[in-house]
Design a protein around this motif. Structure first.
Motif, PDB file in Angstrom:
ATOM      1  N   ILE A 145       0.850  -1.195   0.000  1.00  0.00           N
ATOM      2  CA  ILE A 145       0.000   0.000   0.000  1.00  0.00           C
ATOM      3  C   ILE A 145       0.879   1.234   0.000  1.00  0.00           C
ATOM      4  N   SER A 146       0.655   2.123  -0.938  1.00  0.00           N
ATOM      5  CA  SER A 146       1.518   3.297  -1.113  1.00  0.00           C
ATOM      6  C   SER A 146       1.397   4.258   0.061  1.00  0.00           C
ATOM      7  N   SER A 147       2.514   4.922   0.367  1.00  0.00           N
ATOM      8  CA  SER A 147       2.525   5.882   1.471  1.00  0.00           C
ATOM      9  C   SER A 147       1.646   7.086   1.174  1.00  0.00           C
ATOM     10  N   GLY A 148       1.350   7.324  -0.108  1.00  0.00           N
ATOM     11  CA  GLY A 148       0.430   8.399  -0.448  1.00  0.00           C
ATOM     12  C   GLY A 148      -0.987   8.110  -0.004  1.00  0.00           C
ATOM     13  N   SER A 149      -1.290   6.833   0.219  1.00  0.00           N
ATOM     14  CA  SER A 149      -2.617   6.442   0.707  1.00  0.00           C
ATOM     15  C   SER A 149      -2.609   6.206   2.212  1.00  0.00           C
ATOM     16  N   ILE A 150      -1.586   5.515   2.701  1.00  0.00           N
ATOM     17  CA  ILE A 150      -1.413   5.288   4.137  1.00  0.00           C
ATOM     18  C   ILE A 150       0.029   5.646   4.474  1.00  0.00           C
ATOM     19  N   ALA A 151       0.220   6.751   5.140  1.00  0.00           N
ATOM     20  CA  ALA A 151       1.572   7.207   5.467  1.00  0.00           C
ATOM     21  C   ALA A 151       2.285   6.181   6.349  1.00  0.00           C
ATOM     22  N   ASP A 152       3.525   5.863   5.963  1.00  0.00           N
ATOM     23  CA  ASP A 152       4.397   4.972   6.741  1.00  0.00           C
ATOM     24  C   ASP A 152       3.879   3.539   6.829  1.00  0.00           C
ATOM     25  N   TYR A 153       3.049   3.124   5.869  1.00  0.00           N
ATOM     26  CA  TYR A 153       2.644   1.727   5.856  1.00  0.00           C
ATOM     27  C   TYR A 153       3.879   0.862   5.640  1.00  0.00           C
ATOM     28  N   PHE A 154       3.957  -0.267   6.346  1.00  0.00           N
ATOM     29  CA  PHE A 154       5.213  -1.020   6.404  1.00  0.00           C
ATOM     30  C   PHE A 154       5.590  -1.680   5.082  1.00  0.00           C
ATOM     31  N   ILE A 155       4.607  -2.172   4.322  1.00  0.00           N
ATOM     32  CA  ILE A 155       4.902  -2.819   3.039  1.00  0.00           C
ATOM     33  C   ILE A 155       4.353  -1.929   1.934  1.00  0.00           C
ATOM     34  N   GLU A 156       5.224  -1.170   1.285  1.00  0.00           N
ATOM     35  CA  GLU A 156       4.789  -0.222   0.265  1.00  0.00           C
ATOM     36  C   GLU A 156       5.127  -0.677  -1.148  1.00  0.00           C
TER      37      GLU A 156
END
Length: 263
Positions: A145-156
């Motif tokens: 999941i991209s950081s633009g959608s969820i900031a600091d998501y562990f698997i981008e």
């Protein structure tokens, strides 16, 4: 590809959750998916699917308290017991509801957390989940999941997901590949699909920018469908986008995609 799946967490939000199953059927879908169905008893989900003549592609392990910003906890150092306690409950629900695959969210990196320690925890937790899921005939999914959608998501990055699947080493751990998220981080979704098709269980789509219907942004969806056909992708494509207006009014793109690709 077999057709399109209605992501009823995004589509038909103008209706109560229980009514979205029939709405998806009436719109021409024969498969649905949802990120969290736990508000409904598993037996009710199974009944709704049966009554509507629908199949279900995937759902998820619990993501935690969304209001507090939680997006799963499989990689979080302070949540190991919580994650492992959720595994059996989630899998029992999936079996009762007839859900074949569960997406396991990794979580948001806490400030100051050691990424290497988080990685080790994530791999260990996913191995536990995969082993328990295999006993019940359920797949475990990883979705970058991209950081633009969820900031600091562990698997981008999708390549991080490939690495994780390799290290977990379980045949029932597969990839949920989101074309929108890949495009968001500047990855080439077409090249990735060609290189890693064997790992992909399910595909999500939304156009970029905006995360709306195909045809509202820059992604070449004709090329996407052709690429999926070239690699003999045998799954569904999930419509995980935010309609610009009403869901039904925005489904014209699916007819334009061609009768052979309509679910």
């Amino acid at each position: 590809m077999k057709g399109f799946s209605a992501h009823i967490g995004y589509l038909f939000q103008e209706l109560p959750l229980e009514h979205r199953f029939a709405a998806a059927r009436d719109a021409g879908f024969r498969m649905v998916e949802h990120p969290s169905l736990y508000a409904l008893p598993a037996t009710r989900v199974r009944q709704l699917l049966s009554d509507c003549g629908l199949g279900i592609v995937q759902s998820s392990f619990p993501a935690g308290d969304i209001a507090r910003g939680e997006k799963g906890f499989a990689a979080l150092p302070d949540e190991i017991e919580r994650f492992r306690a959720s595994v059996s409950v989630s899998l029992d629900y999936a079996v009762q509801a007839g859900i074949p695959a569960l997406h396991c969210m990794a979580g948001v990196r806490p400030p100051g957390a050691d990424p290497e320690r988080m990685w080790d925890i994530y791999i260990a937790n996913m191995r536990v989940a995969a082993e328990a899921a295999a006993e019940r005939g359920v797949l475990v999914l990883i979705e970058p999941i991209s950081s633009g959608s969820i900031a600091d998501y562990f698997i981008e990055d999708p390549l991080e997901a490939v690495r994780a699947i390799t290290e977990i080493g379980a045949s029932n751990v597969r990839l949920l590949f989101d074309v929108f998220h890949a495009t968001m981080i500047g990855s080439d979704p077409f090249a990735f699909i060609r290189d890693h098709a064997a790992l992909i269980y399910h595909v999500h789509i939304a156009d970029h920018p905006g995360r709306h219907e195909p045809g509202t942004g820059i992604i070449d969806f004709d090329r996407l469908y052709t690429t999926l056909e070239e690699v003999h992708y045998d799954g569904f494509v999930g419509c995980e986008y935010s309609p610009r207006g009403g869901t039904l009014e925005g489904l014209g793109w699916m007819k334009r995609a061609g009768a052979s690709r309509h679910a």
